[in-house]
Design a protein around this motif. Structure first.
Motif, PDB file in Angstrom:
ATOM      1  N   ARG A   9     -19.285  -9.570 -17.828  1.00 43.77           N
ATOM      2  CA  ARG A   9     -18.221  -8.689 -16.966  1.00 43.77           C
ATOM      3  C   ARG A   9     -18.974  -7.217 -16.583  1.00 43.77           C
ATOM      4  NH1 ARG A   9     -14.462 -10.771 -16.280  1.00 43.77           N
ATOM      5  NH2 ARG A   9     -13.508  -9.221 -15.180  1.00 43.77           N
ATOM      6  N   GLU A  11     -19.905  -6.128 -13.609  1.00 40.45           N
ATOM      7  CA  GLU A  11     -19.119  -5.445 -12.478  1.00 40.45           C
ATOM      8  C   GLU A  11     -17.977  -4.618 -12.796  1.00 40.45           C
ATOM      9  OE1 GLU A  11     -19.957  -4.946  -9.391  1.00 40.45           O
ATOM     10  OE2 GLU A  11     -21.963  -5.914  -9.709  1.00 40.45           O
ATOM     11  N   SER A  12     -17.027  -5.656 -13.675  1.00 41.39           N
ATOM     12  CA  SER A  12     -15.677  -4.898 -14.035  1.00 41.39           C
ATOM     13  C   SER A  12     -16.075  -3.547 -14.847  1.00 41.39           C
ATOM     14  CB  SER A  12     -14.926  -5.918 -14.606  1.00 41.39           C
ATOM     15  OG  SER A  12     -14.062  -5.542 -15.677  1.00 41.39           O
ATOM     16  N   GLU A  40      -6.656  -4.955 -12.194  1.00 36.60           N
ATOM     17  CA  GLU A  40      -7.617  -5.952 -12.858  1.00 36.60           C
ATOM     18  C   GLU A  40      -6.920  -7.182 -13.234  1.00 36.60           C
ATOM     19  OE1 GLU A  40      -9.080  -4.088 -16.391  1.00 36.60           O
ATOM     20  OE2 GLU A  40     -10.894  -3.149 -15.351  1.00 36.60           O
ATOM     21  N   ASP A  43      -6.747  -8.853 -10.221  1.00 35.30           N
ATOM     22  CA  ASP A  43      -8.018  -9.165  -9.405  1.00 35.30           C
ATOM     23  C   ASP A  43      -8.298 -10.839 -10.088  1.00 35.30           C
ATOM     24  OD1 ASP A  43      -9.981  -8.801  -7.882  1.00 35.30           O
ATOM     25  OD2 ASP A  43     -11.093  -7.299  -8.813  1.00 35.30           O
ATOM     26  N   TYR A  44      -8.128 -11.062 -11.361  1.00 37.61           N
ATOM     27  CA  TYR A  44      -8.529 -12.293 -11.976  1.00 37.61           C
ATOM     28  C   TYR A  44      -7.740 -13.318 -11.325  1.00 37.61           C
ATOM     29  CZ  TYR A  44     -10.384 -12.102 -16.722  1.00 37.61           C
ATOM     30  OH  TYR A  44     -11.194 -12.217 -17.698  1.00 37.61           O
ATOM     31  N   GLU A  48     -11.575 -12.500  -8.457  1.00 38.59           N
ATOM     32  CA  GLU A  48     -12.446 -11.124  -8.558  1.00 38.59           C
ATOM     33  C   GLU A  48     -13.299 -11.241  -7.346  1.00 38.59           C
ATOM     34  OE1 GLU A  48     -13.454 -11.833 -12.617  1.00 38.59           O
ATOM     35  OE2 GLU A  48     -12.684  -9.741 -12.765  1.00 38.59           O
ATOM     36  N   LYS A  49     -12.863 -11.734  -6.234  1.00 48.58           N
ATOM     37  CA  LYS A  49     -13.691 -11.865  -4.830  1.00 48.58           C
ATOM     38  C   LYS A  49     -12.708 -11.771  -3.623  1.00 48.58           C
ATOM     39  CE  LYS A  49     -13.530 -16.943  -4.023  1.00 48.58           C
ATOM     40  NZ  LYS A  49     -12.600 -17.284  -5.028  1.00 48.58           N
ATOM     41  N   ASP A 196      -6.712  -6.870  -1.954  1.00 41.57           N
ATOM     42  CA  ASP A 196      -8.166  -7.160  -2.473  1.00 41.57           C
ATOM     43  C   ASP A 196      -8.443  -5.800  -3.444  1.00 41.57           C
ATOM     44  OD1 ASP A 196     -10.997  -7.748  -2.525  1.00 41.57           O
ATOM     45  OD2 ASP A 196     -11.330  -7.474  -0.630  1.00 41.57           O
ATOM     46  N   ASN A 197      -9.617  -5.748  -3.966  1.00 46.24           N
ATOM     47  CA  ASN A 197      -9.864  -4.528  -4.889  1.00 46.24           C
ATOM     48  C   ASN A 197     -10.580  -3.490  -3.933  1.00 46.24           C
ATOM     49  OD1 ASN A 197     -11.007  -2.583  -6.684  1.00 46.24           O
ATOM     50  ND2 ASN A 197     -11.198  -4.518  -8.301  1.00 46.24           N
ATOM     51  N   ARG A 200     -14.031  -3.454  -3.227  1.00 48.87           N
ATOM     52  CA  ARG A 200     -14.552  -4.518  -2.156  1.00 48.87           C
ATOM     53  C   ARG A 200     -13.958  -4.183  -0.879  1.00 48.87           C
ATOM     54  NH1 ARG A 200     -13.116  -8.109  -6.533  1.00 48.87           N
ATOM     55  NH2 ARG A 200     -11.419  -8.746  -5.341  1.00 48.87           N
TER      56      ARG A 200
END
Ligand code: ATP
Ligand code: MG
Length: 243
Positions: A9, A11-12, A40, A43-44, A48-49, A196-197, A200
């Motif tokens: 994990r 990146e997170s 978060e 994002d799962y 996570e992309k 999106d996050n 990103r």
């Protein structure tokens, strides 16, 4: 050091560390840390992309900002802590003004975020002169700059609150949001929702803004022409349900 590169994990954890450092520096508020936790979880659900559907909204968002008469990027604590370089880059590439606008506004945090953005290359940051109000929103949360968000035709508000997002749409503005939760009121009320996050989405927007910088107006209009935000959100919700 709470992280090592080989941690699954990584990146997170790196993102959390950025937010905690932002919190210690007085840029991020405690509520911002909690809001990130909800992000978060969503994002799962998108892996996570950046999914293709989010990229579609991102492209339309950049073209819309580039076509705007008076584009403004609203910056809050989390955005300033997570992507300061990229938000300044995006503002330069699209000629959008930067305005710090906080849900939990204190003058001290305003100053810290403005200084932080300037340290990351911003020439001018609005928000201190909160001399206009969003109609139908309670006092402190309604503040905005007359020359900034108030005057904007297009406003990018990553991580906006649902209430304020609706109020900005009701003022006749095109509102672009970044929100990992396709079901939230923010996501549903916005004109363009990038699911999106922020970590990103904003770098993607900055890169695309450079790519589209030389595109003729007709090309930008073609990108925006058939966009349907409700359809994109429906497709993302369907995709999540199928997991
Ligand atoms: P509303 O329904 O009013 O919009 P909300 O559920 O969106 O409420 P908020 O407190 O407005 O709750 O903000 C939290 C939301 O912000 C999360 O649901 C999440 O989707 C989004 N969020 C938080 N961090 C990120 C991030 N890094 N990138 C993208 N979205 C994020
Ligand atoms: Mg929201």
């Amino acid at each position: 050091m709470i992280r090592s590169r080989d941690h699954p994990r990584y990146e997170s954890l790196k993102i959390r560390e950025k937010l905690v450092n932002g919190f210690k520096a007085g840029i991020v508020c405690a509520e911002g840390l909690i809001a990130h936790g909800r992000g978060e979880a969503f994002d799962y659900l998108v892996g996570e992309k950046t999914i293709e559907l989010a990229m579609e909204s991102t492209r339309v968002a950049v073209a819309t900002l580039s076509l705007a008469e008076h584009p403004v990027i609203s910056v809050n604590g989390n955005t300033a802590a997570l992507v300061p370089d990229e938000i300044v880059h995006l503002s330069n590439a699209t000629n959008a003004l930067l305005e710090v606008n906080l849900f939990h506004r204190t003058e001290e945090r305003m100053d810290k975020i403005i200084d932080h953005l300037k340290m990351h290359g911003a020439a001018n940051v609005l928000g201190k002169d909160a001399n206009a109000r969003i109609p139908n929103i309670s006092h402190e949360r309604a503040k905005m700059d007359k020359e900034g968000i108030y005057k904007a035709d297009v406003v990018l508000v990553p991580l906006e609150d649902g209430d304020r997002c609706e109020a900005l749409v009701n003022m006749g503005k095109t509102v672009i949001v970044v929100d990992l939760n396709p079901l939230s009121r923010t996501a549903q009320a916005a004109s363009i929702t990038i699911v999106d996050n922020v970590i990103r989405a904003i770098p993607n927007m900055a890169r695309l803004a450079d790519e589209l910088a030389k595109s003729p107006k007709t090309e930008l209009e073609r990108i925006c022409a058939s966009y349907d935000n409700k359809k994109i959100l429906e497709k993302i919700i369907r995709r999540i349900k199928m997991i």
